[in-house]
Design a protein around this motif. Structure first.
Motif, PDB file in Angstrom:
ATOM      1  N   PRO A  81       0.799  -1.237   0.000  1.00 51.97           N
ATOM      2  CA  PRO A  81       0.000   0.000   0.000  1.00 51.97           C
ATOM      3  C   PRO A  81       0.828   1.281   0.000  1.00 51.97           C
ATOM      4  O   PRO A  81       0.361   2.314  -0.481  1.00 51.97           O
ATOM      5  N   ALA A  82       2.050   1.224   0.516  1.00 51.04           N
ATOM      6  CA  ALA A  82       2.874   2.429   0.577  1.00 51.04           C
ATOM      7  C   ALA A  82       3.330   2.896  -0.801  1.00 51.04           C
ATOM      8  O   ALA A  82       3.677   4.072  -0.972  1.00 51.04           O
ATOM      9  N   PHE A  83       3.321   2.002  -1.791  1.00 51.10           N
ATOM     10  CA  PHE A  83       3.735   2.375  -3.138  1.00 51.10           C
ATOM     11  C   PHE A  83       2.598   3.088  -3.864  1.00 51.10           C
ATOM     12  O   PHE A  83       1.463   2.614  -3.875  1.00 51.10           O
ATOM     13  N   PHE A  84       2.908   4.203  -4.464  1.00 48.11           N
ATOM     14  CA  PHE A  84       1.912   4.949  -5.220  1.00 48.11           C
ATOM     15  C   PHE A  84       1.773   4.400  -6.638  1.00 48.11           C
ATOM     16  O   PHE A  84       0.721   4.510  -7.249  1.00 48.11           O
ATOM     17  N   ASP A  85       2.846   3.836  -7.165  1.00 49.44           N
ATOM     18  CA  ASP A  85       2.824   3.227  -8.493  1.00 49.44           C
ATOM     19  C   ASP A  85       3.247   1.772  -8.339  1.00 49.44           C
ATOM     20  O   ASP A  85       4.351   1.476  -7.892  1.00 49.44           O
ATOM     21  N   HIS A  86       2.356   0.844  -8.693  1.00 56.22           N
ATOM     22  CA  HIS A  86       2.631  -0.568  -8.505  1.00 56.22           C
ATOM     23  C   HIS A  86       3.313  -1.205  -9.712  1.00 56.22           C
ATOM     24  O   HIS A  86       3.450  -2.420  -9.783  1.00 56.22           O
ATOM     25  N   GLY A  87       3.734  -0.382 -10.649  1.00 55.20           N
ATOM     26  CA  GLY A  87       4.443  -0.906 -11.805  1.00 55.20           C
ATOM     27  C   GLY A  87       5.885  -1.233 -11.460  1.00 55.20           C
ATOM     28  O   GLY A  87       6.511  -0.572 -10.623  1.00 55.20           O
ATOM     29  N   VAL A  88       6.423  -2.273 -12.114  1.00 48.54           N
ATOM     30  CA  VAL A  88       7.827  -2.630 -11.923  1.00 48.54           C
ATOM     31  C   VAL A  88       8.713  -1.708 -12.736  1.00 48.54           C
ATOM     32  O   VAL A  88       9.737  -1.230 -12.275  1.00 48.54           O
ATOM     33  N   ASN A  89       8.301  -1.459 -13.975  1.00 45.29           N
ATOM     34  CA  ASN A  89       9.077  -0.580 -14.844  1.00 45.29           C
ATOM     35  C   ASN A  89       8.112   0.177 -15.756  1.00 45.29           C
ATOM     36  O   ASN A  89       7.790  -0.276 -16.865  1.00 45.29           O
ATOM     37  N   ALA A  90       7.678   1.326 -15.304  1.00 48.16           N
ATOM     38  CA  ALA A  90       6.677   2.102 -16.045  1.00 48.16           C
ATOM     39  C   ALA A  90       7.239   2.786 -17.279  1.00 48.16           C
ATOM     40  O   ALA A  90       6.477   3.320 -18.081  1.00 48.16           O
TER      41      ALA A  90
END
Length: 357
Positions: free
Chosen positions: A142-151
């Motif tokens: 939840p602390a991550f704002f972007d759950h992408g590995v490599n956007a």
């Protein structure tokens, strides 16, 4: 002009590096959940972020030099050059992401991570077309704002598709006639820009059209005798169009593409400037672009999810640049040299591949 292109006596490697740094800078705010605070976005009135500026630089330079390469290459040589430039570093980063970053950063156990089909589906990204953004349990807390590995890598698929399109034109023989390609690239660029400007496109379609327009704008510039004065004249005309449209018609017309055109012209003027000298023999921009986002996510976790932009930039830049230098020296440069060696043995002009890069 030809001597400039074949000896790297220009500023384009520097501009590519600036482009990758702008993307990294912009993504810092996304990773930290501070999108609304991104300076370029604020200054432009939310019309574009720093990443948009960076991608405009990338795709314009790519369109310019790759088009020149296509016009002076055989079909199979062109395919070989593009494969040698795009895929070695991409394959390495994908494998590094799946087999090192993934298991180390996943919230799942190693057994759970490697037994999940989505882990292995991420390897589709090696194709350069079927891009995957997520790995099981990686940066999903939840602390991550972007759950992408490599956007960042979604643009690779756009680039590859444009290369395939150029290869088809080369195979058809259209690229061997500079006048035909000049007209074709102008029509495609104008169509893409007008589509983005006038029509409300669904999803990310506007991004794809804009990048294609920028790429073929670079292709068009590669077929004309463009001077500093002419490029500056385009900037002036674009500004004269942008100001009234932004003030009085922004509700119906999107003006972002006009800003992209201005960026591209400044890119050309700086790239071939005789007064500005930022000559770089090494091009670390691609490796930096590929690895930056995963490192940014890792740094965000290691700092306890602190939303400090200066700290995050400092801690990300050091390993990202180190990786980019190693990627260039150990992977990208040898592959380019291999392609050039093959070109020479096949009777290609020395420096043709280097010119395209």
């Amino acid at each position: 002009m030809s001597n400039t292109l074949t000896t790297h006596n220009n500023n384009f490697n520097f501009l590519r590096l600036v482009g990758s740094l702008l993307v990294l800078f912009s993504h810092t705010y996304a990773v930290l959940g501070l999108d609304n605070d991104e300076p370029i976005s604020i200054l432009s009135g939310k019309l574009m972020a720093a990443s948009t500026v960076g991608l405009s630089i990338f795709f314009f330079i790519s369109g310019y030099f790759v088009s020149r390469s296509a016009m002076t290459s055989t079909f199979f040589d062109f395919i070989k050059k593009r494969i040698c430039r795009i895929y070695p570093a991409l394959i390495f980063v994908v494998l590094l992401t799946v087999f090192v970053i993934g298991p180390l950063c996943s919230a799942y156990t190693a057994k759970h991570y490697f037994s999940d089909n989505n882990t292995w589906k991420y390897l589709y990204t090696i194709s350069g077309i079927r891009m995957r953004m997520q790995l099981p349990g990686v940066f999903t807390e939840p602390a991550f704002f972007d759950h992408g590995v490599n956007a960042s890598i979604w643009t690779i698929s756009v680039e590859v598709m444009l290369y395939i399109f150029l290869a088809a034109l080369l195979f058809s023989g259209l690229l061997k006639n500079k006048k035909i390609y000049r007209l074709f690239s102008f029509i495609v660029a104008a169509t893409c820009f007008l589509t983005v400007t006038i029509y409300p496109l669904p999803g990310d379609s506007a991004k794809y059209f804009a990048l294609a327009g920028i790429f073929f704008m670079g292709g068009f510039c590669s077929t004309v005798l463009l001077t500093q004065k002419k490029a500056f004249a385009v900037v002036i005309v674009s500004c004269l169009l942008f100001i009234p449209l932004q003030l009085f018609a922004s509700q119906w017309i999107k003006t972002t593409c006009i800003l992209c055109i201005i960026i591209c012209m400044f890119c050309w003027m700086i790239g071939f400037s005789k007064k500005i000298h930022f000559r770089l023999n090494n091009d670390i921009s691609y490796g930096l672009y590929l690895i930056a986002f995963p490192l940014q996510q890792i740094v965000f976790r290691l700092t306890g999810y602190r939303q400090s932009v200066p700290l995050h930039l400092f801690l990300t830049l050091l390993p990202a640049i180190a990786f980019a230098v190693l990627s260039w020296r150990l992977i990208e440069k040898p592959c380019i040299a291999f392609a050039r060696k093959k070109n020479k043995s096949a009777g290609q002009l020395p420096g043709t591949f280097k010119k395209a890069e």
